[in-house]
Design an enzyme around this catalytic site. Structure first.
Site, short mmCIF file in Angstrom:
data_model
loop_
_atom_site.label_atom_id
_atom_site.label_comp_id
_atom_site.label_asym_id
_atom_site.label_seq_id
_atom_site.Cartn_x
_atom_site.Cartn_y
_atom_site.Cartn_z
N ASP A 127 40.72 38.98 29.73
CA ASP A 127 41.37 40.23 30.13
C ASP A 127 42.65 40.52 29.35
O ASP A 127 43.25 39.63 28.75
CB ASP A 127 41.74 40.17 31.63
CG ASP A 127 40.52 40.24 32.53
OD1 ASP A 127 39.39 40.07 32.03
OD2 ASP A 127 40.71 40.44 33.74
N HIS A 278 42.37 35.07 29.95
CA HIS A 278 43.12 36.15 29.32
C HIS A 278 43.26 35.91 27.83
O HIS A 278 43.10 34.78 27.36
CB HIS A 278 44.50 36.29 29.96
CG HIS A 278 44.43 36.76 31.38
ND1 HIS A 278 44.14 35.91 32.43
CD2 HIS A 278 44.56 38.00 31.93
CE1 HIS A 278 44.12 36.60 33.55
NE2 HIS A 278 44.36 37.87 33.29
ZN LIG Z 1 44.55 42.05 33.84
#
Ligand SMILES: [Zn+2]
Length: 312
Positions: A127, A278
């Site tokens: 992400d 992430h």
């Molecule tokens: Zn996020």
């Protein structure tokens, strides 16, 4: 298969399904303290996910799929009967036809459609990009080594700054997902604001790559009914995650990040794990070891394009 029939089937399913499954959305996220790990675990156990450490605006309330049946009947759906006639999923720009082997359940796990399909798989997701070519390339070098595909949930404001990085993700075979424009908590925002947050990303991704995303993940896992609705209106599968790497709680100066990340994932590991990571330097660094560990435990990596766009 008509939409009405689909809605009836869905209604019947919701009536007979366990209502506790409706409140299992892990609404933790980057604003959450490390205890959001417990939140994700609680979600896996099918219990309520009260997370007092989460900032009030991001706190979970009732994210009930039943409260917004429209969100579960995606307009992009071609099939609700387990058939293989779903509209082709696009995402990587490489127009590859991938058989639809999996679907997502209400805990955001990936489940096989047929008994004979390998259920010991995980879904890899990254992400908050696109941020840096170096990071993106490093992640893909590792994914390629392990013949793994992943979803990259991107933010519109970052794409606007660096459209070439989105192109890079596409060129390297990543599947691009929508993570809203500004990375804000959507659940308490009015419909029109949420619509703009989500559809502006659909638009810019389509402009840059030629294809609009089919996967949506709300920032902080907090999309609410309004986020589900807008995602469905755009033909996207809505998901949070079911296995948080907690990479977002780590800091550059921390030691042993690779080991911690691997422990966080393996502690929650189960067939169908939807792993939240992430675009961060320590995650890119830990990735090879993480994927090797998962493979050594007998896990494969599900191709996101093999997932039906309808939760069930
Ligand atoms: Zn996020």
């Amino acid at each position: 298969m008509g939409k009405q029939t689909a809605a009836l089937l869905l209604a019947a399913f919701l009536l007979t399904s366990c209502s506790s499954a409706e409140n299992t959305a892990p609404d933790g996220g980057k604003a959450a303290a490390p205890s959001s790990n417990a939140s994700a675990s609680a979600a896996l156990a099918g219990t309520s996910t009260a997370s007092p450490s989460i900032q009030p605006s991001a706190a979970a309330s009732s994210q009930s799929p039943a409260a917004s049946p429209g969100a579960s009947v995606s307009p992009a759906e071609g099939s609700v009967d387990g058939g293989a006639k779903q509209k082709e999923q696009a995402g990587s720009g490489t127009e590859v036809k991938v058989p639809l082997l999996y679907h997502m359940n209400k805990n955001y796990d990936i489940k096989p459609n047929e008994e004979s399909t390998n259920k010991k798989v995980v879904l890899l997701t990254f992400d908050d990009g696109p941020k840096e070519a170096k990071l993106i390339n490093s992640i893909f070098d590792t994914l390629d080594k392990h013949k793994a595909k992943a979803i990259f949930f991107v933010n519109g404001y970052r794409i606007k700054e660096h459209p070439e990085l989105l192109k890079l993700i596409q060129e390297r075979g990543g599947i691009i997902g929508n993570h809203s424009w500004d990375h804000i908590v959507l659940k308490d925002k009015p419909y029109t604001a949420v619509k703009k947050q989500i559809e502006d990303v659909q638009r810019i991704v389509k402009e840059v790559t030629g294809v609009a995303p089919v996967f949506f993940r709300p920032p902080h896992g907090a999309g609410g009914d309004v986020g589900r609705k807008v995602a469905a209106e755009n033909g996207m599968l809505y998901m949070t995650w079911s296995n948080g790497s907690l990479d977002w709680t780590m800091k550059e100066k921390d030691t042993g990040k690779t080991e911690k990340l691997i422990k966080n994932v393996t502690d929650q590991l189960h067939p169908g794990s939807n792993i939240l990571m992430h675009e961060l330097p320590w995650t890119a660094e830990a990735l090879d070891k993480l994927l090797t560990t998962l493979a050594s435990k007998g896990y494969g990596f599900a191709d996101p394009r093999s997932i039906e766009l309808k939760m069930r």
